[in-house]
Design an enzyme around this catalytic site. Structure first.
Site, short mmCIF file in Angstrom:
data_model
loop_
_atom_site.label_atom_id
_atom_site.label_comp_id
_atom_site.label_asym_id
_atom_site.label_seq_id
_atom_site.Cartn_x
_atom_site.Cartn_y
_atom_site.Cartn_z
N HIS A 1 -5.79 24.76 43.29
CA HIS A 1 -5.40 25.50 42.09
C HIS A 1 -5.02 24.60 40.92
O HIS A 1 -5.45 24.82 39.79
CB HIS A 1 -4.26 26.46 42.40
CG HIS A 1 -4.67 27.61 43.26
ND1 HIS A 1 -3.77 28.58 43.67
CD2 HIS A 1 -5.87 27.96 43.79
CE1 HIS A 1 -4.42 29.47 44.42
NE2 HIS A 1 -5.68 29.10 44.52
N LYS B 1 -2.27 33.72 43.24
CA LYS B 1 -1.03 33.20 43.77
C LYS B 1 -1.25 32.56 45.15
O LYS B 1 -2.17 32.97 45.85
CB LYS B 1 0.01 34.32 43.86
CG LYS B 1 -0.62 35.53 44.50
CD LYS B 1 0.21 36.40 45.30
CE LYS B 1 -0.62 37.15 46.28
NZ LYS B 1 -1.97 36.82 46.48
#
Length: 351
Positions: free
Chosen positions: A108, A126
């Site tokens: 990420h 997330k």
């Protein structure tokens, strides 16, 4: 606790970087529909691609994967115009306004930074990163490049959670005293499975525990003053079962949280006040909430939908970007920092 887990955001810092202080983004100015690209073609990418079809201010334009065949299969399934056999090729496409990152946790930070340096806004699944230090690096690039960045805590956008907040604000349950939230499903141990793999940020805290942690933050709005943690480790050392008790002294409140790969938990959110309580089953994807006075259900809210529920998040984020905001107003950077601080503290306490 690791050094990168203790940095607190000052009030002054938060005001300086309030989204309204930023100039309007040029990437999506004067547009009515935001063109999205997806990095990755896994399960969560499929959910995003399916749900964006229910959003009026967003269009899924492109997909990038490590292999062209995977991208082309995904693109054909969802009638996506552009398919690329590398992430970099998608980021280089000038028709893409915003990127949804749907890859493993450990990728990420690198991909969010690369996307913003390429001029794209970013919605990142997330957890946004695997440490607070990584998150701060991403935020610094967002500020420097004047790009929107938000962690994809999609549950925050669901109508059921908004209704629960409004019930609490209206005093329907009195003073909030307890938050109870858990998320657990049995997942047989395999060290090469992504959810268990140390190299990919494995463990139940990052995979599922972030949801109950996010619920405690949403309804109590602060780090705990005191915390107790019980944790169990899988054979390779990653946590596979965690129970957390948070105490909030100023609010005279507590949060009882749990997450597990070892067993199916009730998977409920309870918001308990001194005059009643709210019960929300499968709260991360909530479709209904019930309000109780003692044993009697006195109110019920239902929000059926034609899709999984990512559409609320996609519509909200697209609207913020199209109107020129460069900091998210719902899943704020302050909230994302809190998630990372608390996950690090829980990991440290469980060792």
């Amino acid at each position: 606790m690791p050094q990168d887990a203790v940095r607190e955001v000052s009030t002054q810092d938060h005001l300086i970087y309030d989204s309204k202080a930023f100039p309007m983004s040029n990437a999506a100015k004067n547009k009515q529909i935001l063109h999205w690209g997806i990095l990755g073609t896994g399960r969560i990418a499929n959910t995003f691609a399916s749900d964006i079809q229910h959003v009026k201010n967003a269009k899924l334009y492109g997909v990038g994967a490590r292999h062209l065949a995977s991208a082309e299969t995904f693109a054909a399934k969802y009638s996506i115009e552009a398919a690329y056999g590398s992430y970099a090729a998608l980021l280089a496409d000038p028709k893409v306004d915003a990127i949804y990152i749907a890859t493993p946790h450990t990728l990420h930070k690198e991909q969010a930074i690369a996307a913003m340096l390429a001029g794209k806004h970013v919605l990142c699944e997330k957890p946004a990163t695997v440490t607070l230090n990584e998150l701060e690096q991403v935020i610094e690039v967002a500020k420097k490049e004047q790009r929107y960045f938000m962690e994809g805590m999609w549950s925050y956008f669901l109508p059921v959670l908004a209704k629960a907040q409004s019930w609490i604000k209206a005093g329907r349950i009195g003073k909030l005293i307890h938050v109870k939230a858990d998320f657990g499903y049995p997942l047989p141990y395999r060290p090469d499975l992504r959810e268990y793999d140390n190299r990919l940020g494995g463990g139940c805290l990052l995979e599922m525990g972030i949801y109950p942690i996010a619920m405690a933050w949403l309804f109590l709005g602060q780090d705990p003053d005191q915390q107790s943690v019980w944790s169990h480790a899988a054979d390779n050392g990653v946590e596979d079962d965690v129970v957390i008790l948070n105490e909030y002294h100023k609010q005279s409140a507590s949060a009882q949280l749990a997450t597990s790969f070892r067993c199916k938990l009730p998977n409920y959110l309870y918001l308990i006040g001194d005059e009643g309580y709210i019960a929300i089953p499968d709260y991360w994807a909530a479709k209904e909430a019930k309000l109780y006075k003692l044993e009697t259900c006195v109110d019920h809210f239902s929000a059926p939908r034609p899709c999984s529920g990512f559409s609320y998040q996609v519509e909200h984020v697209s609207r913020e970007i199209l109107t020129g905001l460069l900091q998210p107003q719902k899943v704020t950077w302050t909230a994302s920092r809190a998630f990372q601080r608390q996950i690090a503290a829980i990991k440290a306490a469980g060792k």
